[in-house]
Design a protein around this motif. Structure first.
Motif, PDB file in Angstrom:
ATOM      1  N   GLY A 177      11.555   0.540   7.640  1.00  0.00           N
ATOM      2  CA  GLY A 177      10.828  -0.624   7.178  1.00  0.00           C
ATOM      3  C   GLY A 177       9.348  -0.358   7.022  1.00  0.00           C
ATOM      4  N   ARG A 178       8.683  -1.306   6.354  1.00  0.00           N
ATOM      5  CA  ARG A 178       7.241  -1.212   6.151  1.00  0.00           C
ATOM      6  C   ARG A 178       6.644  -2.600   6.292  1.00  0.00           C
ATOM      7  N   LEU A 179       5.495  -2.660   6.941  1.00  0.00           N
ATOM      8  CA  LEU A 179       4.756  -3.913   7.077  1.00  0.00           C
ATOM      9  C   LEU A 179       3.390  -3.760   6.428  1.00  0.00           C
ATOM     10  N   ASP A 180       3.062  -4.655   5.526  1.00  0.00           N
ATOM     11  CA  ASP A 180       1.721  -4.719   4.942  1.00  0.00           C
ATOM     12  C   ASP A 180       1.029  -5.947   5.517  1.00  0.00           C
ATOM     13  N   TYR A 181       0.031  -5.697   6.361  1.00  0.00           N
ATOM     14  CA  TYR A 181      -0.702  -6.793   6.993  1.00  0.00           C
ATOM     15  C   TYR A 181      -1.792  -7.305   6.069  1.00  0.00           C
ATOM     16  N   LEU A 182      -2.031  -8.608   6.172  1.00  0.00           N
ATOM     17  CA  LEU A 182      -3.131  -9.204   5.415  1.00  0.00           C
ATOM     18  C   LEU A 182      -4.464  -8.739   5.975  1.00  0.00           C
ATOM     19  N   HIS A 183      -4.504  -8.611   7.314  1.00  0.00           N
ATOM     20  CA  HIS A 183      -5.694  -8.097   7.990  1.00  0.00           C
ATOM     21  C   HIS A 183      -5.261  -6.977   8.932  1.00  0.00           C
ATOM     22  N   ALA A 184      -6.216  -6.204   9.387  1.00  0.00           N
ATOM     23  CA  ALA A 184      -5.920  -5.152  10.364  1.00  0.00           C
ATOM     24  C   ALA A 184      -5.534  -5.793  11.685  1.00  0.00           C
ATOM     25  N   PRO A 185      -4.373  -5.458  12.241  1.00  0.00           N
ATOM     26  CA  PRO A 185      -3.990  -6.015  13.545  1.00  0.00           C
ATOM     27  C   PRO A 185      -5.031  -5.704  14.602  1.00  0.00           C
ATOM     28  N   ASP A 211       0.771 -12.961   9.820  1.00  0.00           N
ATOM     29  CA  ASP A 211      -0.252 -12.199   9.098  1.00  0.00           C
ATOM     30  C   ASP A 211       0.336 -11.043   8.283  1.00  0.00           C
ATOM     31  N   VAL A 212       1.654 -11.074   8.057  1.00  0.00           N
ATOM     32  CA  VAL A 212       2.301 -10.046   7.240  1.00  0.00           C
ATOM     33  C   VAL A 212       2.435 -10.568   5.812  1.00  0.00           C
ATOM     34  N   SER A 213       1.861  -9.838   4.885  1.00  0.00           N
ATOM     35  CA  SER A 213       1.970 -10.251   3.483  1.00  0.00           C
ATOM     36  C   SER A 213       3.245  -9.718   2.847  1.00  0.00           C
ATOM     37  N   LEU A 214       3.685  -8.532   3.283  1.00  0.00           N
ATOM     38  CA  LEU A 214       4.879  -7.924   2.693  1.00  0.00           C
ATOM     39  C   LEU A 214       5.703  -7.237   3.773  1.00  0.00           C
ATOM     40  N   ALA A 245      16.791   3.150  -1.841  1.00  0.00           N
ATOM     41  CA  ALA A 245      16.495   1.805  -2.325  1.00  0.00           C
ATOM     42  C   ALA A 245      15.458   1.155  -1.421  1.00  0.00           C
ATOM     43  N   TYR A 246      14.862   0.098  -1.932  1.00  0.00           N
ATOM     44  CA  TYR A 246      13.974  -0.709  -1.103  1.00  0.00           C
ATOM     45  C   TYR A 246      14.093  -2.162  -1.533  1.00  0.00           C
ATOM     46  N   GLU A 247      13.628  -3.049  -0.653  1.00  0.00           N
ATOM     47  CA  GLU A 247      13.741  -4.481  -0.894  1.00  0.00           C
ATOM     48  C   GLU A 247      12.535  -5.156  -0.257  1.00  0.00           C
ATOM     49  N   ASP A 248      11.862  -6.011  -0.997  1.00  0.00           N
ATOM     50  CA  ASP A 248      10.609  -6.619  -0.538  1.00  0.00           C
ATOM     51  C   ASP A 248      10.757  -8.109  -0.260  1.00  0.00           C
ATOM     52  N   GLU A 249      10.049  -8.549   0.792  1.00  0.00           N
ATOM     53  CA  GLU A 249       9.871  -9.971   1.076  1.00  0.00           C
ATOM     54  C   GLU A 249       8.374 -10.258   1.088  1.00  0.00           C
ATOM     55  N   HIS A 250       7.930 -11.144   0.209  1.00  0.00           N
ATOM     56  CA  HIS A 250       6.525 -11.554   0.187  1.00  0.00           C
ATOM     57  C   HIS A 250       6.409 -12.832   1.022  1.00  0.00           C
ATOM     58  N   LEU A 251       6.056 -12.665   2.278  1.00  0.00           N
ATOM     59  CA  LEU A 251       6.119 -13.781   3.222  1.00  0.00           C
ATOM     60  C   LEU A 251       5.069 -14.846   2.957  1.00  0.00           C
ATOM     61  N   LEU A 252       3.993 -14.485   2.234  1.00  0.00           N
ATOM     62  CA  LEU A 252       2.928 -15.442   1.970  1.00  0.00           C
ATOM     63  C   LEU A 252       3.034 -16.068   0.588  1.00  0.00           C
ATOM     64  N   ASP A 253       4.078 -15.720  -0.146  1.00  0.00           N
ATOM     65  CA  ASP A 253       4.245 -16.239  -1.501  1.00  0.00           C
ATOM     66  C   ASP A 253       5.138 -17.479  -1.463  1.00  0.00           C
TER      67      ASP A 253
END
Length: 681
Positions: free
Chosen positions: A71-79, A129-132, A145-153
């Motif tokens: 998995g991968r986490l893209d944070y909106l801000h630095a933790p 605070d996770v954007s993706l 394969a990969y699959e994305d969830e845009h949690l802030l969308d």
């Protein structure tokens, strides 16, 4: 027009995977190249350090068929940006273990690290605070394969992850695999619960309770490594087949030092060669036996008949009988172990002598007190008043001497219960006795009454519903100063002494304060299969919530009459072997030899529970008594009525059948020549 490689997200992720594997190899090579010649003071230190390095090398192994990150986490801000430097929009890859590059920068973050927690907990309602959140799909060790969830969308609707569903349903051959990529929020809460508290997990078939318990061990070793390195951890399973099945989960997560054992292993003070009738085993496993043993043990303590005289040089020091009686009464009242009190008695007597010496003007020190404690007269008195007791001999006497048992079981066991535990044929000695598993637990209880059992930092107890109260006490002794994770399903209790409630069980374990969590979401068993098996719940555990399968695939399920008996069973096995994955043939224990011959005659190879399956031999022939805790992609269940009839009573038989019905991950065929149990129809 094809997408350039540098703009293709999947290619970029594959490049990161390749770079991460390269970094992991470099980490391993760094450890392998360590020269400890000049850093160890002696050979003992060198041996310890070499062992630690060897363990570290094993922990850094790159399992080619296992995804390094999932998995991968893209944070909106630095933790933790308010505490630490770092730009916005930091990205973290979540995997089984930490991997860093040559500069020490993380390329993969351990799934147990706090920064990884939102991978399991974040949602549209609470994005943390996770954007993706990106999930990866693999074929073998290759990222496909990969699959994305845009949690802030807000425009993107919350949906069930296709890759997550595929991972849950992926066929498996061989031992149990970890669920680190598929841990659900309610499971993650249990996994990350603190070390100080004990947790009891009630979970129906396929809810992942065993995997949750193993991942909890891995998490605790990550979060409290130094403490648990000192105090130790232990995983307790119902039998060797089960332990063999789960043994690869923790190494896949980089944890190699967790001991695994059965309850019988823990109490192996004597060789077990006998068995008990069910009624006898129930009495021996009753918690009341602990008080019978305590009474029998302390009956060996007798009041002193006369005072003791200690001669030192030309002086004689007398401790009168009333003072000795007071010392003995005080030690009995302190409620310490029998052996500890016995060791304290000569020191207490010596102290009384030293008080007299001081009153006479002498100035004795500790050396004098120790010398008095070793005085022949004092030792003789201790031997007569507080003799040594061998725990196995104590239990042997209780089980063979009707008068001795009656004296110490009065008001505790009825006459019928006393008759049930007495041996029909007394043994001559401890070595010649045909001890049963329940007898070994009694000896363990007696051993603890004499000398305290070593306590571990954390114990995981799986399939706990089948333990007797005395077995719970045996496990509880191993974590008196630590915590426990108790895993089980009351509906799957298949022993005559099976647990009736978790509150009662936790009380026997000594963990009455434990939090009880219930898992009701089924990840393993297909919808149609669990719905069919749940017909038994009102008859075997009416208070439990049925498992609700979250599987989108209803699974393959068929009930077939088998007029040709074993031939029809073999045909069903052959049909399922044409599919991908493992196959289990589960049958009443008495029918296993007949089915083994039929499989051999048909040229179908098979293994037994606990034996390693291969791609060439994917069928396991499982006696119903050993099916608990195991899982197979496809299952053929032979003759449900025989499974029920193979147990001493109908309720236990129906519970055994419930276990057998719920071992399938993708499909189940039930074959029967006799009528099905009415509870299923």
């Amino acid at each position: 027009m094809s997408t350039p490689v540098h703009d293709d997200p999947l290619s970029k992720e594959r490049s990161h995977l390749a770079a991460s594997r390269s970094a992991l190899r470099a980490m391993r090579e760094d450890v392998e190249s360590l020269d400890i010649t000049d850093v160890t003071a002696n050979w003992v230190n060198a041996a310890v350090l070499e062992s630690q390095i060897e363990q570290r090398i094993k922990a850094l192994a790159d399992l080619s068929e296992t995804p390094l990150f999932f998995g991968r986490l893209d944070y909106l801000h630095a933790p933790g940006a308010e505490q630490a430097e770092g730009g916005e929009g930091e990205r973290f890859y979540v995997g089984r273990r930490h991997v860093h590059d040559a500069d020490g920068d993380p390329m993969v973050i351990d799934w147990r690290a706090p920064v990884s927690q939102p991978f399991y907990r974040a949602s549209k309602k609470d994005p943390q605070d996770v954007s993706l959140r990106r999930r990866f799909g693999y074929t073998g060790g290759d990222l496909t394969a990969y699959e994305d969830e845009h949690l802030l969308d807000p425009a993107e609707a919350a949906t069930t992850s296709r890759l997550l569903q595929q991972e849950i349903e992926r066929p498996r051959v061989g031992p149990m695999r970890d669920i680190v990529a598929t841990i659900q929020p309610e499971q993650d809460e249990i996994v990350r619960a603190g070390l100080a508290g004990s947790v009891c997990v009630q979970g129906g078939p396929g809810t992942g309770k065993t995997a949750v318990g193993l991942h909890r061990v891995a998490y605790l070793l990550y979060a409290h490594r130094e403490r648990l390195a000192r105090t130790g951890t232990l995983v307790i399973g119902p039998n060797r087949s089960f332990l063999h099945y789960i043994e690869q989960v923790l190494p896949a997560l980089g944890e190699l030092t967790v001991r695994q054992a059965t309850v019988d292993d823990l109490v192996a003070h004597v060789e077990v060669r006998g068995t008990d009738e069910a009624a006898t085993a129930v009495v021996k496993g009753d918690a009341r036996m602990a008080e019978v043993l305590r009474r029998a043990l302390y009956s060996h303590v007798s009041p002193p008949a006369e005072g003791v005289v200690v001669v030192r040089g030309s002086r004689r020091w007398r401790v009168p009988v009333y003072e000795l009686e007071e010392i003995v009464r005080e030690l009995l009242a302190r409620d310490i172990r029998y052996g500890a009190a016995r060791e304290a008695l000569p020191q207490r007597i010596a102290h009384a002598v030293l008080v007299q010496m001081e009153r006479a003007g002498e100035a004795p020190d500790d050396r004098v007190q120790n010398a008095v404690a070793r005085n022949a007269a004092v030792k003789a008195l201790v031997k007569s008043v507080w003799p040594q007791v061998d725990p196995a001999k104590l239990v042997l006497r209780l089980l063979t001497d009707a008068d001795f048992l009656a004296a110490h079981a009065a008001g505790i066991l009825t006459e019928e219960e006393q008759k049930a535990v007495l041996w029909a044929k007394p043994a001559r000695s401890v070595k010649s006795a045909r001890w049963s598993p329940a007898d070994a637990v009694l000896i363990d209880e007696a051993t603890d009454l004499i000398e305290r059992t070593h306590s571990l930092g954390h114990v995981v107890l799986d399939e706990a519903q089948d333990l007797s109260p005395m077995q719970y006490r045996a496990v509880g002794r191993r974590c008196t100063t630590g915590s426990a994770t108790v895993l089980g399903d009351l509906a799957q209790g298949t022993t005559p002494w099976a647990t009736r409630s978790w509150a009662e069980a936790l009380g026997h374990l000594g963990k009455g304060e434990a939090v009880v969590e219930e898992l009701t979401a089924g990840f393993r068993v297909p919808t149609d299969v669990i719905a069919y098996a749940s017909r038994l719940l009102p008859h075997i555990a009416p208070g439990l919530t049925p498992v609700a399968s979250i599987r989108e695939n209803p699974g393959f399920f068929d009930i077939r009459t088998a007029p040709d008996g074993a031939a029809d069973v073999v045909a069903a096995c052959r049909e399922l072997l044409e599919r991908e994955g493992s196959v289990g043939l589960i049958a009443a224990d008495a029918r296993v030899p007949q089915l083994a011959k039929a499989l051999a005659a048909a040229g179908i190879g098979h293994v037994g529970p606990g034996e390693e399956t291969t791609h060439a031999t994917r069928l396991t022939l499982v006696p119903a008594s050993l099916a608990k805790g195991l899982e197979y992609d496809y299952v053929v269940l032979d003759e449900p009525r025989a499974v029920v009839d193979g147990e001493p009573d109908e309720r236990t038989g129906l519970r055994r059948l419930y276990v057998a019905l719920t071992r399938a991950v993708s499909g189940l065929i039930v074959t029967h020549a006799t009528e099905l149990p009415p509870q299923l129809t």
